[in-house]
Design a protein around this motif. Structure first.
Motif, short mmCIF file in Angstrom:
data_model
loop_
_atom_site.label_atom_id
_atom_site.label_comp_id
_atom_site.label_asym_id
_atom_site.label_seq_id
_atom_site.Cartn_x
_atom_site.Cartn_y
_atom_site.Cartn_z
N GLU A 1 2.79 3.77 -6.96
CA GLU A 1 2.13 2.62 -6.85
C GLU A 1 3.29 1.41 -7.94
O GLU A 1 2.55 0.73 -8.30
CB GLU A 1 1.31 3.55 -8.02
N LYS A 2 4.34 2.39 -8.73
CA LYS A 2 5.29 1.31 -9.49
C LYS A 2 5.61 0.53 -8.29
O LYS A 2 5.89 -0.43 -8.54
CB LYS A 2 6.04 2.62 -10.35
N PRO B 1 -0.34 1.70 -12.68
CA PRO B 1 0.57 2.02 -11.49
C PRO B 1 1.43 3.96 -12.70
O PRO B 1 1.67 3.64 -13.47
CB PRO B 1 1.14 1.35 -11.06
N ASN C 1 0.67 -1.26 -0.12
CA ASN C 1 0.06 -0.14 0.02
C ASN C 1 1.04 0.84 -0.15
O ASN C 1 1.80 1.59 0.47
CB ASN C 1 -0.83 0.16 1.45
N ARG C 2 0.83 2.09 -0.50
CA ARG C 2 1.31 3.44 -0.92
C ARG C 2 1.39 4.14 0.30
O ARG C 2 1.75 5.37 0.97
CB ARG C 2 0.74 4.21 -2.19
#
Length: 302
Positions: A213-214, A208, A159-160
């Protein structure tokens, strides 16, 4: 018998394939009830429906699974323990009371066992690890299902947002068997970690874009690329064949699409809405048939 309504409430729910299945169930139970997807831009819209005397029940989805809880008259132990409510039902008191529970975990458990190899999956004698993508309301039901029913003593979170993960870990401390929750932040951290048997996606199917996200996408691919394979469920089903499902299958993982989560919850949902006696005559096979047909024919999720 009085005409009543049931609602799926949330933001972006108009594509849902649930109404056909629930309306089939209502007919099989001889109830003049109508189930509909109702877009609710605000929590106030949700609460207005919940308090409407013609409403027989709600299925609550994003972004209200956590926010609705403080506005209900009663929360059962499941909703309190999991920290998210996806089902609203009513007592028979006068005036009736708004009650909340969580049935998402039943959908998650059913989906994962659907394709799990009985000889390989975690057990009380040989507990295992799991991986969850996301840390919102649905992730809490996943933590509950995985740790309390599917024997996963260790759960990795991708999770970011670190704050969301801290809140998830705090909520998980309420569980009877508290799992070890590890926020995996970078690709270097995964070296030496036990491979997960179950993987559950709980986020929308978006490309992403940001660096964070990436990183999440890269870590997920690393886990799925390992020799040990288990079962992957993506709770997102718009589209049905999400990026996550396509990646998992390409890397040799059996995958279950999110539409099945709906089917594994219906017994408990309708028991709460219509009562124990009514549910005894629920047409389960017919409900599943309608659900899968709706999924195949939906232009909104395919």
């Amino acid at each position: 018998m009085e005409q009543r309504s049931l609602h799926l409430v949330g933001v972006g729910v108009t594509h849902s394939i649930a109404p056909q299945m629930h309306n089939h169930i209502a007919k099989s139970l001889s109830l003049p009830w109508n189930f509909q997807s109702t877009e609710c831009p605000t929590l106030d819209d949700v609460l207005a429906l919940a308090k409407n005397p013609q409403t027989a029940g709600l299925v609550v989805t994003m972004p209200y699974k956590n926010a609705i809880m403080v506005h209900l008259d009663e929360l059962d132990e499941l909703a309190t323990t999991i920290g998210a409510c996806n089902n609203v039902y009513y007592t028979q008191d006068s005036p009736r009371r708004l009650c909340g529970t969580n049935t998402d975990w039943r959908g998650i458990k059913g989906c994962l066992l659907e394709k799990a190899d009985k000889s390989q999956r975690p057990s009380p004698e040989a507990p295992g690890a799991a991986l969850i993508v996301g840390a919102g309301g649905a992730s809490r039901a996943a933590v509950y299902a995985l740790s309390q029913h599917l024997h996963c003593h260790k759960i990795y979170i991708l999770n970011r947002d670190e704050g969301e993960v801290r809140n998830l870990i705090c909520d998980a401390r309420k569980l009877a068997d508290v799992p070890e929750i590890i926020h995996v932040l970078d690709i270097d951290q995964v070296q030496g970690l036990e491979s997960p048997y179950y993987v559950v996606g709980t986020v929308p199917d978006l490309e992403p874009i940001t660096a964070a996200e990436k990183v999440v996408a890269a870590i997920l691919e690393w886990f799925l690329s390992q020799a040990k394979k288990g079962v992957l469920l993506d709770m997102c089903f718009k589209p049905r064949r999400t990026r996550m499902i396509q990646l998992a299958e390409r890397l040799g993982w059996p995958a279950v699409e999110g539409t099945h989560v709906i089917g594994y919850q219906v017994d408990e949902q309708w028991r709460l809405w219509a009562g124990e006696d009514k549910v005894a005559s629920l047409d389960r096979k017919g409900a599943w048939r309608v659900l899968l047909k709706s999924a195949e024919e939906s232009t909104a999720i395919n």
